[in-house]
Write a protein that holds these residues in place. Structure first.
Motif, mmCIF file in Angstrom:
data_model
loop_
_atom_site.group_PDB
_atom_site.id
_atom_site.type_symbol
_atom_site.label_atom_id
_atom_site.label_comp_id
_atom_site.label_asym_id
_atom_site.label_seq_id
_atom_site.Cartn_x
_atom_site.Cartn_y
_atom_site.Cartn_z
ATOM 1 N N UNK A 16 25.872 -14.980 -5.134
ATOM 2 C CA UNK A 16 25.596 -15.271 -6.546
ATOM 3 C C UNK A 16 24.185 -14.817 -6.910
ATOM 4 N N UNK A 17 23.214 -15.211 -6.096
ATOM 5 C CA UNK A 17 21.820 -14.901 -6.395
ATOM 6 C C UNK A 17 21.577 -13.387 -6.370
ATOM 7 N N UNK A 18 22.163 -12.711 -5.401
ATOM 8 C CA UNK A 18 22.000 -11.259 -5.323
ATOM 9 C C UNK A 18 22.640 -10.570 -6.518
ATOM 10 N N UNK A 19 23.856 -10.995 -6.857
ATOM 11 C CA UNK A 19 24.583 -10.362 -7.953
ATOM 12 C C UNK A 19 23.880 -10.569 -9.287
ATOM 13 N N UNK A 20 23.455 -11.790 -9.556
ATOM 14 C CA UNK A 20 22.846 -12.046 -10.869
ATOM 15 C C UNK A 20 21.537 -11.281 -11.026
ATOM 16 N N UNK A 21 20.779 -11.161 -9.955
ATOM 17 C CA UNK A 21 19.508 -10.435 -10.031
ATOM 18 C C UNK A 21 19.747 -8.949 -10.259
ATOM 19 N N UNK A 28 25.978 -4.453 -15.229
ATOM 20 C CA UNK A 28 27.146 -4.692 -14.382
ATOM 21 C C UNK A 28 27.728 -3.395 -13.831
ATOM 22 N N UNK A 29 27.946 -2.415 -14.714
ATOM 23 C CA UNK A 29 28.605 -1.171 -14.311
ATOM 24 C C UNK A 29 27.814 -0.413 -13.252
ATOM 25 N N UNK A 30 26.495 -0.493 -13.322
ATOM 26 C CA UNK A 30 25.652 0.254 -12.381
ATOM 27 C C UNK A 30 25.460 -0.466 -11.053
ATOM 28 N N UNK A 34 28.235 -2.671 -2.606
ATOM 29 C CA UNK A 34 27.343 -2.366 -1.489
ATOM 30 C C UNK A 34 25.936 -2.913 -1.746
ATOM 31 N N UNK A 35 25.460 -2.753 -2.981
ATOM 32 C CA UNK A 35 24.121 -3.235 -3.330
ATOM 33 C C UNK A 35 24.058 -4.760 -3.287
ATOM 34 N N UNK A 36 25.118 -5.396 -3.777
ATOM 35 C CA UNK A 36 25.155 -6.855 -3.754
ATOM 36 C C UNK A 36 25.119 -7.364 -2.321
ATOM 37 N N UNK A 37 25.917 -6.736 -1.457
ATOM 38 C CA UNK A 37 25.957 -7.140 -0.051
ATOM 39 C C UNK A 37 24.605 -6.934 0.617
ATOM 40 N N UNK A 38 23.988 -5.778 0.352
ATOM 41 C CA UNK A 38 22.678 -5.488 0.947
ATOM 42 C C UNK A 38 21.632 -6.488 0.482
#
Length: 203
Positions: A16-21, A28-30, A34-38
């Motif tokens: 959640x914290x990674x995605x929202x940041x 959202x589209x960009x 992979x970026x969220x997981x990293x």
């Protein structure tokens, strides 16, 4: 709670914290899985283990964030009336709680406000639900205030609740973006004066 449940809650919080940041930073589209997981420090497969898709992650993110906000607003109102305050005092306490929440979760707030104005998202219905969840808390206190004679029966409760909610969101984002030198007490005091009708210069 067993260790596996605790681990899953911790992992979901990191996601959640990674995605929202990331989404607040670049849209959202960009933002990729992979970026969220990293950013969360987990494997890509972990994202899909917890959420079927990026869309589902985003929807759950909105629900999670607004539930936190709604809970903090309700607790603030209950605490104010529990101390013997009026319903207007409860509304004022909710304003402060909203500012505290936004100061704590600025990226989530920016994301919510940005997405609220879009009309072509798959999660539009989810946005409506989470918006209603937060505003209903404000509406309930307004109805109690009218019933107690603290506010006029002529006020439009749904519109007034939306106005108060929007006032806090926009004022807080403006404060953080353009007036960061101001303290939260200062911002709260200004909004409190608006709530209590003390801006005309008359007693």
């Amino acid at each position: 709670m067993d260790s596996s449940s605790t681990r899953r809650r911790t992992t979901r919080r990191k996601l959640f914290e990674a995605a929202v940041t990331l989404i607040a930073e670049q849209g959202f589209s960009s933002t990729t899985v992979d970026e969220i997981a990293e950013r969360a420090g987990v494997a890509k497969g972990t994202v899909y283990y917890n959420f079927a898709s990026k869309n589902e992650l985003f929807e759950e993110l909105l629900r999670h964030g607004i539930e936190l906000l709604a809970t903090s607003l309700q607790e603030a109102a209950d605490a104010a009336t529990g101390r013997g305050g009026t319903r207007v005092d409860a509304l004022d306490a909710m304003i402060r709680a909203g500012l505290d929440f936004i100061a704590r979760y600025p990226a989530l707030t920016q994301l919510y406000v940005a997405e609220l104005w879009r009309t072509n998202r798959a999660w539009q219905s989810t946005l409506m639900v989470v918006r209603e969840r937060a505003i209903t808390v404000v509406e309930c206190v307004l109805r109690e205030a009218v019933a107690a004679g603290e506010l006029s029966e002529e006020i439009d409760i749904p519109l007034t609740a939306s106005a108060l909610f929007g006032m806090v969101l926009v004022a807080a984002l403006d404060w953080q973006s353009y007036q960061p030198h101001r303290t939260i007490d200062d911002v709260h005091a200004s909004l409190s004066r608006l709530l209590q009708g003390r801006v005309s210069g008359h007693p």
